[in-house]
Design a protein around this motif. Sequence first.
Motif, PDB file in Angstrom:
ATOM      1  N   ARG A  19      65.881 -61.133  48.084  1.00 28.07           N
ATOM      2  CA  ARG A  19      66.712 -61.664  49.151  1.00 28.07           C
ATOM      3  C   ARG A  19      68.156 -61.845  48.686  1.00 28.07           C
ATOM      4  O   ARG A  19      69.098 -61.479  49.389  1.00 28.07           O
ATOM      5  CB  ARG A  19      66.129 -62.999  49.632  1.00 28.07           C
ATOM      6  CG  ARG A  19      66.596 -63.403  51.010  1.00 28.07           C
ATOM      7  CD  ARG A  19      67.736 -64.305  50.890  1.00 28.07           C
ATOM      8  NE  ARG A  19      68.214 -64.714  52.202  1.00 28.07           N
ATOM      9  CZ  ARG A  19      69.445 -65.127  52.355  1.00 28.07           C
ATOM     10  NH1 ARG A  19      70.263 -65.170  51.348  1.00 28.07           N
ATOM     11  NH2 ARG A  19      69.862 -65.507  53.520  1.00 28.07           N
ATOM     12  N   ASP A  20      68.331 -62.390  47.495  1.00 28.42           N
ATOM     13  CA  ASP A  20      69.683 -62.603  46.971  1.00 28.42           C
ATOM     14  C   ASP A  20      70.435 -61.284  46.791  1.00 28.42           C
ATOM     15  O   ASP A  20      71.620 -61.195  47.110  1.00 28.42           O
ATOM     16  CB  ASP A  20      69.633 -63.349  45.635  1.00 28.42           C
ATOM     17  CG  ASP A  20      69.213 -64.804  45.783  1.00 28.42           C
ATOM     18  OD1 ASP A  20      69.243 -65.324  46.919  1.00 28.42           O
ATOM     19  OD2 ASP A  20      68.848 -65.411  44.759  1.00 28.42           O
ATOM     20  N   GLN A  21      69.762 -60.269  46.271  1.00 33.15           N
ATOM     21  CA  GLN A  21      70.414 -58.979  46.024  1.00 33.15           C
ATOM     22  C   GLN A  21      70.653 -58.180  47.301  1.00 33.15           C
ATOM     23  O   GLN A  21      71.645 -57.473  47.413  1.00 33.15           O
ATOM     24  CB  GLN A  21      69.583 -58.144  45.039  1.00 33.15           C
ATOM     25  CG  GLN A  21      69.546 -58.718  43.646  1.00 33.15           C
ATOM     26  CD  GLN A  21      70.921 -58.775  43.016  1.00 33.15           C
ATOM     27  OE1 GLN A  21      71.660 -57.806  43.019  1.00 33.15           O
ATOM     28  NE2 GLN A  21      71.276 -59.944  42.491  1.00 33.15           N
ATOM     29  N   SER A  22      69.757 -58.281  48.255  1.00 32.84           N
ATOM     30  CA  SER A  22      69.852 -57.461  49.465  1.00 32.84           C
ATOM     31  C   SER A  22      70.561 -58.169  50.622  1.00 32.84           C
ATOM     32  O   SER A  22      70.945 -57.520  51.592  1.00 32.84           O
ATOM     33  CB  SER A  22      68.455 -57.046  49.923  1.00 32.84           C
ATOM     34  OG  SER A  22      67.730 -58.195  50.382  1.00 32.84           O
ATOM     35  N   GLN A  23      70.669 -59.495  50.524  1.00 27.02           N
ATOM     36  CA  GLN A  23      71.232 -60.308  51.617  1.00 27.02           C
ATOM     37  C   GLN A  23      70.436 -60.131  52.920  1.00 27.02           C
ATOM     38  O   GLN A  23      70.980 -60.274  54.008  1.00 27.02           O
ATOM     39  CB  GLN A  23      72.711 -59.982  51.833  1.00 27.02           C
ATOM     40  CG  GLN A  23      73.589 -60.388  50.657  1.00 27.02           C
ATOM     41  CD  GLN A  23      73.484 -61.879  50.337  1.00 27.02           C
ATOM     42  OE1 GLN A  23      73.746 -62.708  51.193  1.00 27.02           O
ATOM     43  NE2 GLN A  23      73.099 -62.203  49.124  1.00 27.02           N
ATOM     44  N   THR A  24      69.155 -59.818  52.784  1.00 23.58           N
ATOM     45  CA  THR A  24      68.284 -59.687  53.945  1.00 23.58           C
ATOM     46  C   THR A  24      68.049 -61.067  54.540  1.00 23.58           C
ATOM     47  O   THR A  24      67.765 -62.013  53.804  1.00 23.58           O
ATOM     48  CB  THR A  24      66.927 -59.061  53.520  1.00 23.58           C
ATOM     49  OG1 THR A  24      67.188 -57.796  52.914  1.00 23.58           O
ATOM     50  CG2 THR A  24      65.996 -58.902  54.695  1.00 23.58           C
TER      51      THR A  24
END
Length: 93
Positions: A19-24
């Motif tokens: 979530r942190d890396q993809s900003q999903t």
Amino acid sequence: QRVVKDNLFTIPPLFEAIRDQSQTPWEEMYKVFNMGHRMELYMDERHASRVIDIARGFGVDAQVIGRVQDSEDNSSSVVLQTVNGEFTYSKSS
């Protein structure tokens, strides 16, 4: 019917990293990924503690994560009440 999940397991660090890396958005994360929930069983609540004991006997963490309710408008939905918000997913027509 409506499935309400309001006692979910803690999110494993892997999903936090994704979530942190993809900003999903969290709503999408819960829809696409299992968020650490490997398997769900739906049963009469009077059997839950016995099934949990059996799972734990095999080293598998288990808990009651929610309940099934009648819906007011006879529609099908899943409601997740999480530390990251409440998300409702409805059956598409």
